[in-house]
Scaffold this active site. Structure first.
Site, PDB file in Angstrom:
ATOM      1  N   ASP A 126      19.948  30.168  10.914  1.00  0.00           N
ATOM      2  CA  ASP A 126      18.709  29.923  11.640  1.00  0.00           C
ATOM      3  C   ASP A 126      17.822  29.028  10.796  1.00  0.00           C
ATOM      4  OD1 ASP A 126      19.032  31.206  14.038  1.00  0.00           O
ATOM      5  OD2 ASP A 126      18.607  33.166  13.149  1.00  0.00           O
ATOM      6  N   GLU A 153      -0.292  26.806   8.938  1.00  0.00           N
ATOM      7  CA  GLU A 153      -0.413  25.354   9.032  1.00  0.00           C
ATOM      8  C   GLU A 153      -1.786  24.916   8.517  1.00  0.00           C
ATOM      9  OE1 GLU A 153       0.683  27.288  11.413  1.00  0.00           O
ATOM     10  OE2 GLU A 153       2.603  26.521  12.155  1.00  0.00           O
ATOM     11  N   PHE A 209      -9.477  28.466  15.099  1.00  0.00           N
ATOM     12  CA  PHE A 209      -8.317  28.012  15.860  1.00  0.00           C
ATOM     13  C   PHE A 209      -7.930  29.074  16.878  1.00  0.00           C
ATOM     14  CE2 PHE A 209      -3.973  27.105  16.820  1.00  0.00           C
ATOM     15  CZ  PHE A 209      -3.863  25.739  16.688  1.00  0.00           C
ATOM     16  N   THR A 210      -7.787  28.699  18.121  1.00  0.00           N
ATOM     17  CA  THR A 210      -7.247  29.649  19.100  1.00  0.00           C
ATOM     18  C   THR A 210      -6.156  28.956  19.896  1.00  0.00           C
ATOM     19  OG1 THR A 210      -8.684  29.026  20.919  1.00  0.00           O
ATOM     20  CG2 THR A 210      -9.523  30.715  19.412  1.00  0.00           C
ATOM     21  N   ALA A 211      -5.384  29.787  20.516  1.00  0.00           N
ATOM     22  CA  ALA A 211      -4.276  29.231  21.294  1.00  0.00           C
ATOM     23  C   ALA A 211      -4.789  28.460  22.496  1.00  0.00           C
ATOM     24  CB  ALA A 211      -3.346  30.348  21.741  1.00  0.00           C
ATOM     25  N   GLN A 212      -5.991  28.816  22.951  1.00  0.00           N
ATOM     26  CA  GLN A 212      -6.533  28.144  24.125  1.00  0.00           C
ATOM     27  C   GLN A 212      -7.052  26.755  23.765  1.00  0.00           C
ATOM     28  OE1 GLN A 212      -7.271  31.574  23.606  1.00  0.00           O
ATOM     29  NE2 GLN A 212      -5.572  31.927  25.029  1.00  0.00           N
TER      30      GLN A 212
END
Lengths: 553, 713
Positions: free
Chosen positions: B332, B373, B403-406
């Site tokens: 992997d 990151e 930071f958000t996923a949206q």
């Protein structure tokens, strides 16, 4: 030219000729066994025996073919000898006794050609040509067929099919053995060997005695005798007889004939498995052992140890003056290491240590280069054993030619290597323990023991040569040696064919950098070492009490 | 490009929904936690400790499993019997004593190998204390107390903080942190939760917090911990295919030598020499391959033990052997080849800005980004541009945008200046929203990075000069140190490496090239993996892989060596034939090496054992027969002092060499990843040639010592 230089040239010419011929002959044999066409004469044979030459056989069927054919051959040969007096061209010879007839039948069918009789005073023309000569061809063809089946086991994958026994047998005889024999016979006749169906000539010798000079189809039988690594001579004196082997050239030619197929079959093997280098590795191992034998025996014979030889200035007892020490040694090593067993000199008379080397040559299992076919399959079995032990040392489950050497494969190979040592040792031990050995000896001490050991080694390994001096024509030895020959020939074939079947079933493992390279010199060296240590050591105690005790005295 | 960024975001979200307790994926390879059996070194004291076991193993019913040593046992009984018949014969007694020692040394080798596993089994047993399970009744709320041993498959049990989990199962309700140190040796607790790939719990481990409901999936007595105890104790040890094959060969060699010796008396009789039973047995024992026969099972046990020391449990010895044969490794990407996450590798300015400006803005905008990151941007700015890491508290009146996923952006508003960094689309949208223009080369740079397999993040700013893009952060997968060399080694060993990744082919190719793997499978689904394994196997190759998810289970089962991560699901653990307690996928490479080492050790000692015979013949044959055939004394090339002393020396050497080789059998032959050719040459020289020569020297020395004893020699 000094004799030594002459011998060097003789051996060089021999090796050169073999090197030249092995490639075209090996390729030709591969083509024969892979061909899809049938000659009209072959078709006629298949029709008359009711065989379908295109039907693929799995190993049990192939084995049944081998055993049925051989059993019928034994029976036919036995009966032929028992009724030879009633057939034409009997030369007035009596029927052969049952024990000797069994022994001879077993001997010729097993490609041993041990002779407890003297051909010229026992076997009629019909027995010689219809019986013995026929077996010289077909018993050799059976050996080659089994070897080819094993090679197919390596070459094929995901199939249990090993080819067709009848096709292999017939093709080998018609396309390989007969043509070469014909050419060889013509050359032999041209060089002085006899070929006729005449009657016995009686001549009066200088001293006034009567001597019977036996005629016969000698040259033709001589050719296949050597080519098929049979060894059964027309005459009791075998290739020492001037009618069989008149001069230095025929002597060289006969040695060439007995080596040419065994040394060419590895090429056939390489060709059929699609990697000729694999064949070279095998032929190199065969060649090294054979060459070591030739050098050792020639060197010992030239040194001619022993009081009598030293006084005489040469070890010429039992050797023909027209051949000399070198060519006799070369013949002796070549005939014992090819399971041929024809002789041009008497191995009994070689010095003790040389006798030991000749014995060892047979004890190694007749694999350097061995009998036609049997030499190749015997060597491949040893390669499997060597791969198994050494292959582990590269950190992988051992594999040979892309086939895994697993439990089943090693079981069959292990059974194979058990048979001949068991036959030789038990056979000799029984003879000695029952007093049958001592009563047949014509020498005392260690040499006498060597005679018995030699007889059972020769029979069990299907060599057929005799350490002259051993009185083999007794009911006991005829029977026991006959059994040794049959078991020593056909039991190993059972395991070889079973192994071939199991190899053919496998799917191949691709070679990687992590795979043991079996086409490299390192592997050849390893193979030679494994053969000498594993097989050689089995017989060390017996050899110590025979030839070593005599030779080191 | 965007898919990759989304992936990163999804990961972040996932890790935020559960307490962050990442499995110790980056644990150093070969690490040995405290409290577990130590390394491969051999302690001579173990010999003494295992002596009682060695005697216990003299039971013929046990001995018969090793045909070679069984023959020695029978021989010992015979010589002892004949010594009783002739009690004044010191030679017979001495030979008998050394033959018994030979058998005991062999048993000792096995006992020592097993002893090392026993200590481990004891630790495991402690974890297996009788637990009382709280079984949920059919109504789903009331509980009853039952002994852990009475649980059956399908039972639901409740565990709360402090409880020992009574059996193997899956969490069906709740989240808890669990202390699994009893089986993994790792003290950091792990998270177990219902659903997903982290639902499996193991009996004997301890719940540290919260409450979970577990559905029992294994019968008592067959739990993971039970199997582990059996494995390390060797109780479940079955002979592997190669071991069986080797045993057959050794048995056949034993028969050959038995024949050679058994047929000797009639030959000797004719020669006028009478051989007693004692010398015949002595000769036989010297010739049969006792060295490898004695050490064979110890080698096998030690091979499994080496895996256990690396925290890998092999469910069968067969799998360990197969590991040596593996020719394709499926690895992997994430966690094995690359570090878990992408890292910033450079700042690329657009026209009109400088790298330093980009670095400064990138750092500022990433301070509020706690994803790996984001951290890597700060680290790069510090390392490459010497920008001191600023802390959020240092800047007064700053408004941090996390930071958000949206939003897929992070940044800061400070002193009227707005700085942002994030996914290309998000940042472009933000710049336009703020009324700025996007420099036309920003897009070109971003595309270039994508094509090279990296992930671009745009850095933008809005100040008095308006909103604009400053530059691009190049995020890339960082290949672990030393992987390229590792793959190079594997290639030399003839092993092909295939990288498995969910990335697009472009990205995958770039990483594959950088890491030096032979091949890659991009956008891999479990079905693709399965197809790849089958394709390789159809070509005759053996495949090894690691996996942890339930969807890995079919592939794990199909692979010849399937290593399940301990953090994985019980389906994965059930399907694989090994479990890595450290859950470190890089260990696959070590497993392959251990498999190879096991086979090499077997081959080396077999070769050594057989090569030894030459010298023994040269000792014994002249001793037996020089009296009747004086010429045979020329074979006494070692110049041994007397026949009795020669035979005795050979027998003693034969016994002592077993003990001398026990450490090697346990530790394994030194293994270096080189080509088969080089390895064979090296091992043949050491064990083949060495095996020929060593006994000549050894027997001579023992003979010298014996000849010093008054009355002999």
């Amino acid at each position: 030219m000094s004799p030594v230089l002459a011998d060097v040239l003789l051996v060089t010419a021999l090796i050169g000729a073999l090197a030249l011929v092995h490639r075209p002959l090996g390729d030709y044999m591969a083509a024969v066994f892979q061909s899809r066409k049938h000659f009209w004469v072959e078709k006629w044979i298949y029709r008359s025996v009711g065989a379908n030459p295109d039907a693929e056989m799995r190993w049990p069927a192939y084995l049944r073919g081998v055993l049925a054919f051989s059993a019928l051959s034994v029976l036919f040969l036995y009966l032929l000898q028992r009724v030879q007096d009633k057939l034409p061209l009997s030369l007035g010879f009596k029927p052969i006794t049952p024990d000797q007839a069994f022994n001879t039948a077993a001997s010729f069918v097993s490609n041993t050609n041990w002779q407890s009789y003297s051909g010229e005073v026992a076997m009629s023309h019909v027995t010689q040509t219809m019986g013995l000569a026929v077996q010289n061809f077909v018993s050799a063809a059976v050996g080659i067929a089994v070897a080819v089946a094993l090679v197919r086991g390596f070459a094929r994958s995901r199939t249990g099919d090993l080819g067709n026994f009848w096709a292999d047998l017939v093709r080998c005889t018609i396309r390989i053995l007969i043509p070469i024999s014909v050419i060889a016979a013509v050359i032999l006749i041209a060089a002085g060997a006899i070929q006729n169906f005449g009657d016995i000539h009686t001549v009066t010798t200088l001293t006034g005695d009567k001597q019977a000079i036996s005629p016969g189809a000698v040259a033709s039988q001589e050719a296949i005798k050597d080519l098929g690594t049979n060894g059964g001579g027309f005459f009791n004196a075998n290739s020492a007889h001037p009618f069989e082997n008149p001069n230095g050239f025929t002597n060289w030619l006969e040695i060439f004939l007995l080596l040419v197929i065994p040394f060419s079959l590895p090429r056939t093997f390489g060709k059929m498995v699609g990697n000729v280098k694999q064949g070279y590795a095998i032929v190199a191992a065969m060649g090294i052992i054979w060459f070591l034998g030739v050098v050792t025996v020639t060197w010992i014979e030239y040194a001619h140890p022993g009081t009598a030889s030293q006084l005489a200035g040469g070890a010429m007892e039992g050797k023909e003056q027209r051949f000399g020490e070198g060519p006799s040694s070369l013949f002796a090593v070549s005939t014992t290491m090819t399971s041929t067993g024809s002789v041009n000199s008497f191995h009994d008379s070689f010095s003790g240590l040389s006798g030991g080397v000749l014995l060892l040559g047979m004890m190694l299992g007749e694999i350097a280069p061995g009998g036609v076919g049997s030499g190749l399959y015997g060597m491949l079995i040893m390669a499997i054993i060597a791969v198994f032990i050494a292959g582990l040392m590269v950190g992988r489950t051992p594999e040979y030619l892309g086939k895994k050497i697993g439990t089943r494969e090693i079981k069959l190979a292990a059974c194979y290597i058990l048979i001949t040592p068991a036959l030789v040792l038990i056979g000799t031990a029984l003879a000695m323990a029952l007093g049958k050995g001592e009563s047949s000896m014509t020498n005392i001490g260690a040499h006498g023991f060597s005679e018995v050991l030699y007889a059972y080694t020769s029979a069990s390994n299907n060599n057929g040569s005799a350490f002259a001096g051993f009185a083999a024509n007794t009911e006991y030895h005829n029977t026991m040696l006959g059994l040794c020959m049959v078991l020593g020939r056909f039991l190993p074939m059972v395991f070889v064919l079973a192994l071939a079947g199991s190899l053919a079933d496998q799917k191949p493992v691709p070679a990687t950098a992590g795979t043991l390279r079996t086409e490299k010199p390192l592997f050849t060296g390893l193979l030679v070492g494994a053969i000498l240590i594993i097989t050689g050591l089995t017989f060390f105690p017996a050899l110590a009490l025979g030839p070593l005790a005599e030779g080191l005295a | 490009m965007t898919t990759n960024t989304q992936k990163t975001d999804a990961k972040k979200q996932d890790s935020m929904s559960t307490p962050t307790l990442a499995p110790h994926q980056d644990a150093p390879t070969g690490h040995k936690p405290d409290g577990r059996v130590g390394g491969g070194l051999f302690d001579p004291k173990q010999l003494l400790k295992s002596l009682p076991d060695a005697f216990r193993k003299l039971d013929p019913r046990v001995m018969v499993k090793s045909p070679v040593m069984f023959v020695v046992l029978v021989g010992s009984v015979l010589t002892t019997f004949f010594s009783f018949k002739d009690p004044g014969d010191w030679f017979g007694w001495t030979i008998s004593a050394w033959l018994w020692l030979t058998v005991i040394f062999a048993n000792l080798a096995e006992a020592v190998a097993e002893g090392r596993g026993k200590a481990q089994a004891d630790t495991l047993r402690k974890a297996k204390t009788d637990t009382v399970a709280r079984r949920l009744l059919a109504d789903g709320t009331s509980e009853e107390q039952v002994p852990g041993t009475e649980l059956t498959i399908g039972d639901l049990v409740v565990c709360e903080a402090g409880d020992i989990i009574p059996g193997d199962g899956d969490v069906v309700e709740g989240v808890a942190s669990v202390d699994e140190s009893a089986i993994t040796g790792e003290s950091a607790p792990v998270i177990r939760e219902s659903g997903g790939d982290r639902s499996a719990v193991t009996g004997g481990t301890k719940v540290l917090s919260d409450r979970i409901v577990i559905k029992i999936t294994t019968k008592p007595g067959e739990t993971f911990i039970d199997r582990m105890i059996n494995l390390v104790e060797g109780a479940a040890r079955q002979k592997t295919p190669n071991e069986i094959a080797l045993n057959i060969l050794l048995a056949s060699l034993t028969i050959v030598f038995l024949l050679a010796v058994a047929t000797l008396p009639p030959f000797a009789d004719y020669a006028g020499s009478e051989l007693g039973m004692v010398v015949l047995v002595a000769l036989l024992v010297c010739l049969i391959p006792t060295t490898i026969g004695a050490l064979l099972s110890a080698i096998g046990i030690a091979g499994m033990d080496r895996l256990v020391q690396r925290n890998v449990l092999a469910m069968s010895g067969r799998a360990v052997e197969a590991a040596g044969d593996v020719s394709t490794l499926l690895l992997d990407k994430t966690g094995t080849i690359t570090l878990g996450n992408r890292q910033a590798s450079e700042f690329v300015p657009v026209r009109g800005t400088t790298e330093a400006e980009v670095a400064d803005a990138a750092q500022l905008s990433s301070l509020a980004d706690e994803t790996p990151e984001g951290r890597s941007v700060v680290v790069l700015a510090k390392q490459k541009y010497g920008l001191r890491e600023r802390h959020q508290g240092e800047l007064a009146h700053a408004e941090w945008i996390e930071f958000t996923a949206q939003t897929r952006m992070s940044g800061v508003d400070v002193d009227g200046r707005k700085v942002r960094k994030g996914a290309t689309a998000s940042v472009i949208a933000w710049v336009r929203e703020e009324g700025g223009e996007v420099a036309d080369d920003a897009d070109t740079i971003a595309n270039g990075i994508s094509e090279a397999g990296g992930t671009p993040l745009l850095v933008a700013v809005k100040d008095e000069r308006g909103a604009r893009v400053l530059g691009v952060i190049h995020l890339k997968d960082v290949v672990k140190d030393g992987m390229r060399e590792r793959f190079e080694e594997l290639r030399r060993m003839g092993i092909k490496t295939v990288m498995i990744t969910g990335d697009n082919p472009l990205t995958a190719k770039a990483i594959a090239e950088e890491a030096g793997v032979d091949d890659f499978l991009a956008e891999a689904t479990p079905e693709d993996k399965m197809a790849l394994i089958k394709r390789e196997q159809a070509g005759g190759k053996l495949v090894a892989m690691t996996g942890d998810g339930t969807n890995d289970a079919p592939a794990l089962a199909q692979a010849d060596v399937g290593v399940a991560m301990n953090t994985g699901t019980s389906a994965a653990k059930e399907a694989g034939n090994m479990v890595d307690l450290d859950s470190n996928p890089t260990k696959l490479i070590e497993i392959v090496e251990i498999g190879k080492q096991l086979l090499i050790t077997r081959g080396a000692l077999t070769t050594f054992s057989i090569a030894n015979d030459v010298a023994k013949y040269f000792a014994i044959i002249p001793a037996l027969f020089a009296a009747v055939y004086p010429g045979l004394d020329k074979l006494n090339i070692m110049g041994l002092s007397s026949p009795d002393s020669a035979i005795l020396a050979a027998v003693i050497f034969n016994a002592l060499i077993i003990i001398a080789l026990v450490p090697l059998a346990l530790k394994g032959v030194q293994y270096r990843p080189v080509s088969a050719d080089k390895m064979l040459r090296r091992n043949l020289t050491i064990y083949g040639l060495g095996g020929l020569i060593a006994p000549f020297i050894g027997i001579k020395i023992i003979d010298l010592l014996i000849s010093l004893i008054p009355g002999i020699g």
